[in-house]
Write a protein that holds these residues in place. Structure first.
Motif, PDB file in Angstrom:
ATOM      1  N   TYR A  33      -4.204  -0.170   5.036  1.00 21.01           N
ATOM      2  CA  TYR A  33      -4.324  -0.320   3.577  1.00 21.01           C
ATOM      3  C   TYR A  33      -2.875  -0.806   2.918  1.00 21.01           C
ATOM      4  CZ  TYR A  33      -8.408   3.017   3.971  1.00 21.01           C
ATOM      5  OH  TYR A  33      -9.502   3.529   4.573  1.00 21.01           O
ATOM      6  N   THR A  34      -3.024  -1.491   1.681  1.00 22.98           N
ATOM      7  CA  THR A  34      -1.878  -1.957   0.858  1.00 22.98           C
ATOM      8  C   THR A  34      -1.982  -0.844  -0.418  1.00 22.98           C
ATOM      9  OG1 THR A  34      -1.980  -4.098   1.593  1.00 22.98           O
ATOM     10  CG2 THR A  34      -0.764  -3.468  -0.439  1.00 22.98           C
ATOM     11  N   ILE A  35      -1.152  -0.114  -0.367  1.00 18.31           N
ATOM     12  CA  ILE A  35      -1.262   1.065  -1.115  1.00 18.31           C
ATOM     13  C   ILE A  35      -0.584   0.725  -2.634  1.00 18.31           C
ATOM     14  CG2 ILE A  35      -0.948   3.561  -1.859  1.00 18.31           C
ATOM     15  CD1 ILE A  35      -1.455   4.076   1.238  1.00 18.31           C
ATOM     16  N   PRO A  36      -1.058   0.507  -3.841  1.00 19.10           N
ATOM     17  CA  PRO A  36      -0.043   0.285  -5.053  1.00 19.10           C
ATOM     18  C   PRO A  36       0.667   1.452  -5.406  1.00 19.10           C
ATOM     19  CG  PRO A  36      -2.518   0.493  -5.531  1.00 19.10           C
ATOM     20  CD  PRO A  36      -2.340   0.573  -3.883  1.00 19.10           C
ATOM     21  N   LEU A  37       2.017   1.495  -5.648  1.00 24.37           N
ATOM     22  CA  LEU A  37       2.545   2.571  -6.195  1.00 24.37           C
ATOM     23  C   LEU A  37       3.066   2.415  -7.649  1.00 24.37           C
ATOM     24  CD1 LEU A  37       4.542   3.176  -2.953  1.00 24.37           C
ATOM     25  CD2 LEU A  37       2.551   4.315  -3.431  1.00 24.37           C
ATOM     26  N   ARG A  38       2.582   1.950  -8.104  1.00 25.38           N
ATOM     27  CA  ARG A  38       2.813   1.392  -9.767  1.00 25.38           C
ATOM     28  C   ARG A  38       2.887   2.468 -10.550  1.00 25.38           C
ATOM     29  NH1 ARG A  38      -1.097  -2.509  -8.921  1.00 25.38           N
ATOM     30  NH2 ARG A  38      -3.284  -1.337  -9.798  1.00 25.38           N
ATOM     31  N   ASP A  39       1.834   3.495 -10.295  1.00 30.01           N
ATOM     32  CA  ASP A  39       1.591   4.723 -11.086  1.00 30.01           C
ATOM     33  C   ASP A  39       3.067   5.395 -11.178  1.00 30.01           C
ATOM     34  OD1 ASP A  39      -0.717   4.023 -12.255  1.00 30.01           O
ATOM     35  OD2 ASP A  39      -1.859   5.279 -10.633  1.00 30.01           O
ATOM     36  N   ALA A  40       3.805   5.473 -10.113  1.00 33.14           N
ATOM     37  CA  ALA A  40       5.089   6.000  -9.703  1.00 33.14           C
ATOM     38  C   ALA A  40       5.918   5.861 -10.889  1.00 33.14           C
ATOM     39  CB  ALA A  40       5.807   5.986  -8.684  1.00 33.14           C
ATOM     40  N   LYS A  41       5.784   4.581 -11.689  1.00 32.52           N
ATOM     41  CA  LYS A  41       6.572   4.090 -12.616  1.00 32.52           C
ATOM     42  C   LYS A  41       6.464   4.768 -14.025  1.00 32.52           C
ATOM     43  CE  LYS A  41       8.476   0.633 -10.245  1.00 32.52           C
ATOM     44  NZ  LYS A  41       9.533   0.473  -9.653  1.00 32.52           N
TER      45      LYS A  41
END
Length: 109
Positions: A33-41
């Motif tokens: 999987y490529t997990i987006p971590l943009r919600d951490a921003k």
């Protein structure tokens, strides 16, 4: 000290290798999987890497239907590599579903 040989570490290495082989044998399913971590921003700067780890767990829980997620130390180190304020924006992970319903997440690089 009597009865011990000089190579104390070799026994531990053999145990680790056998555990790894056993783990590979009992993995039922493996996906990348490529997990987006943009919600951490979206959280305060000093909480971002902690939130990124939570996002990895949340993503894997949603996609694998597992309740227990084990994050590999290398994956954790990659997220925290640049400190608490600057986690990566996305990360590639190999998720292995084990027989007991546990998902183990490993870093791909």
């Amino acid at each position: 000290m009597a009865g011990r040989s000089g190579g104390g570490e070799s026994g531990k290495a053999e145990v680790r290798e056998s555990e790894e082989r056993k783990e590979e044998a009992e993995a039922l399913e493996e996906r990348i999987y490529t997990i987006p971590l943009r919600d951490a921003k979206k959280v305060a700067r000093w909480k971002r890497s902690k939130r990124a780890v939570e996002e990895v767990r949340k993503f894997l829980r949603r996609h694998t239907k597992a309740s227990v997620i084990v994050i590999d130390p290398a994956l954790n180190e990659k997220i925290w590599e640049r400190g608490a304020e600057k986690p990566p924006s996305k990360i590639r992970v190999r998720a292995k579903m084990l027989e007991d319903g546990v998902v183990k997440a490993e870093l791909i690089e």
